[in-house]
Design a protein around this motif. Sequence first.
Motif, mmCIF file in Angstrom:
data_model
loop_
_atom_site.group_PDB
_atom_site.id
_atom_site.type_symbol
_atom_site.label_atom_id
_atom_site.label_comp_id
_atom_site.label_asym_id
_atom_site.label_seq_id
_atom_site.Cartn_x
_atom_site.Cartn_y
_atom_site.Cartn_z
ATOM 1 N N THR A 57 36.539 47.031 41.458
ATOM 2 C CA THR A 57 35.702 46.628 40.325
ATOM 3 C C THR A 57 36.111 45.279 39.756
ATOM 4 O O THR A 57 35.466 44.774 38.842
ATOM 5 N N GLN A 58 37.192 44.694 40.292
ATOM 6 C CA GLN A 58 37.739 43.462 39.740
ATOM 7 C C GLN A 58 37.075 42.235 40.360
ATOM 8 O O GLN A 58 37.001 42.110 41.570
ATOM 9 N N THR A 59 36.599 41.358 39.496
ATOM 10 C CA THR A 59 35.976 40.116 39.969
ATOM 11 C C THR A 59 36.689 38.879 39.448
ATOM 12 O O THR A 59 36.439 37.774 39.924
ATOM 13 N N ASP A 60 37.586 39.055 38.485
ATOM 14 C CA ASP A 60 38.305 37.930 37.892
ATOM 15 C C ASP A 60 39.706 37.851 38.483
ATOM 16 O O ASP A 60 40.604 38.593 38.082
ATOM 17 N N ALA A 61 39.896 36.961 39.457
ATOM 18 C CA ALA A 61 41.199 36.845 40.122
ATOM 19 C C ALA A 61 42.287 36.432 39.140
ATOM 20 O O ALA A 61 43.439 36.872 39.252
ATOM 21 N N GLN A 62 41.936 35.606 38.169
ATOM 22 C CA GLN A 62 42.930 35.122 37.213
ATOM 23 C C GLN A 62 43.413 36.240 36.296
ATOM 24 O O GLN A 62 44.574 36.268 35.883
ATOM 25 N N GLY A 63 42.514 37.158 35.941
ATOM 26 C CA GLY A 63 42.884 38.226 35.015
ATOM 27 C C GLY A 63 43.362 39.494 35.686
ATOM 28 O O GLY A 63 43.701 40.477 35.010
ATOM 29 N N LEU A 64 43.403 39.474 37.023
ATOM 30 C CA LEU A 64 43.740 40.690 37.765
ATOM 31 C C LEU A 64 45.158 41.174 37.473
ATOM 32 O O LEU A 64 45.407 42.373 37.331
ATOM 33 N N TRP A 65 46.106 40.237 37.374
ATOM 34 C CA TRP A 65 47.503 40.624 37.145
ATOM 35 C C TRP A 65 47.641 41.388 35.832
ATOM 36 O O TRP A 65 48.240 42.466 35.787
ATOM 37 N N GLN A 66 47.088 40.842 34.768
ATOM 38 C CA GLN A 66 47.187 41.482 33.464
ATOM 39 C C GLN A 66 46.462 42.816 33.441
ATOM 40 O O GLN A 66 46.939 43.784 32.831
ATOM 41 N N ALA A 67 45.302 42.880 34.102
ATOM 42 C CA ALA A 67 44.549 44.130 34.139
ATOM 43 C C ALA A 67 45.326 45.214 34.876
ATOM 44 O O ALA A 67 45.373 46.373 34.438
ATOM 45 N N HIS A 100 44.616 29.631 51.840
ATOM 46 C CA HIS A 100 43.771 29.877 50.672
ATOM 47 C C HIS A 100 44.378 31.022 49.869
ATOM 48 O O HIS A 100 44.351 32.170 50.281
ATOM 49 N N SER A 101 44.963 30.693 48.729
ATOM 50 C CA SER A 101 45.632 31.702 47.919
ATOM 51 C C SER A 101 45.658 31.268 46.465
ATOM 52 O O SER A 101 45.756 30.076 46.165
ATOM 53 N N VAL A 102 45.554 32.251 45.566
ATOM 54 C CA VAL A 102 45.651 31.947 44.131
ATOM 55 C C VAL A 102 47.038 31.406 43.820
ATOM 56 O O VAL A 102 47.204 30.499 43.004
ATOM 57 N N GLU A 103 48.054 31.965 44.484
ATOM 58 C CA GLU A 103 49.432 31.547 44.252
ATOM 59 C C GLU A 103 49.760 30.320 45.110
ATOM 60 O O GLU A 103 49.532 30.328 46.317
ATOM 61 N N LYS A 104 50.300 29.296 44.475
ATOM 62 C CA LYS A 104 50.632 28.066 45.180
ATOM 63 C C LYS A 104 52.083 28.100 45.671
ATOM 64 O O LYS A 104 52.912 28.869 45.190
ATOM 65 N N GLY A 113 33.692 35.929 54.100
ATOM 66 C CA GLY A 113 35.054 35.868 53.586
ATOM 67 C C GLY A 113 36.156 36.266 54.541
ATOM 68 O O GLY A 113 37.264 36.604 54.106
ATOM 69 N N LEU A 114 35.887 36.235 55.839
ATOM 70 C CA LEU A 114 36.912 36.632 56.811
ATOM 71 C C LEU A 114 37.670 35.442 57.389
ATOM 72 O O LEU A 114 38.844 35.567 57.750
ATOM 73 N N ALA A 115 37.007 34.298 57.489
ATOM 74 C CA ALA A 115 37.628 33.137 58.147
ATOM 75 C C ALA A 115 38.923 32.722 57.461
ATOM 76 O O ALA A 115 39.900 32.348 58.112
ATOM 77 N N ARG A 116 38.957 32.790 56.118
ATOM 78 C CA ARG A 116 40.167 32.387 55.395
ATOM 79 C C ARG A 116 41.353 33.298 55.704
ATOM 80 O O ARG A 116 42.505 32.914 55.531
#
Length: 376
Positions: free
Chosen positions: A23-33, A194-198, A340-343
Amino acid sequence: MSTLIESDEHKALRAAVSSFARTQTDAQGLWQAAAKLGYIGVNLPEEYGGGGGGITELSLVLEELGAAGNPLLMMIVSPAICGTVIARFGTEEQKRDWLPALADGSRLMAFGITEPDAGSNSHRITTTARRDTACGDWLLTGRKVFVSGVDIADATLIVGRTEDARTGSLKPCLFIVPRDAPGFTRRAIDMELHSVEKQFELVLDDVRLPPQALVGDEDAGLLQLFAGLNPERIMTAAFAIGMGRHALSRAIEYARERTVWKAPIGAHQAIAHPLAQAHIDLELARLMMQKAAHLYDAGDDAGAGEAANMAKYAAGEACVKAVDQSVHTLGGNGLTREFGLARLITASRVARIAPVSREMILNYVSHQTLGLPKSY
């Protein structure tokens, strides 16, 4: 038998995390959720705000997040490595300061061990710490590379070395380095991944740290280090298995619906059998991951070391094969942004490379398990 068949509690946890992650669509808020629901700190002690579980539960959470297409790379680092090391070896002050914050997601901690010239050889680490005899502070100098999430972490657990007063040789020690410490600088590495974390390269130029920045016993650094590396391997396996499951689910859905001739392409064995093989490989890797997690949580560090390495190897291989076969199943569509598979082609390679290469794992199994002569 408990290592083979999940308990009702673990099945319920798996179902809850899976439902949440989808149900999560916000990658930035996922950790806190995830933290708000107790998932991030599920392995940390209850008396410090955690869930009181172990790496078994934490790896289950990460696997299900990944299977839903929402993996959290920093789970490998913050609660699994850093949280475990502090919970097992930290001072009471360090536990009170860090564990509740790591558990509720309000603080993050990165982990720095790899160096440009050391690679997989942790014995060649050159980051050194020396005492300022005038005040007892530590002065830390060195470089680290491929450190995840330093920009979003409040501190980094740095593996350095100190001189043994008795022998004069260098021994590993772990230090908590605040993000804004003077002399502690970072440079983002330009990654194709391709990752949220650098990923970052770190420079420590005489970073001054108070005595309490040292984690645990100065003479038990090696034990403390490996207490963090086994969970890292287990959690990397979970990351890889989740990714492989996610890719496979997309390919299975496509193979059920895509019709070129008279039947869906999934009816053809040339399509179906490789997907079935990929599923089998992922399931086998999960069994070894669960064994490793159970051994670690039971306090068998030696047994967990072997199993964790095997789990990471098996999961890395299974993930790469699952992603490759999934992309191939979709053909040209497998390379489009829409699916979304190529990444994942690039991302899946990480499980073969980090935190230790498959070749180093084969070295470990060769001489530790099989008793063959060491080649290095």
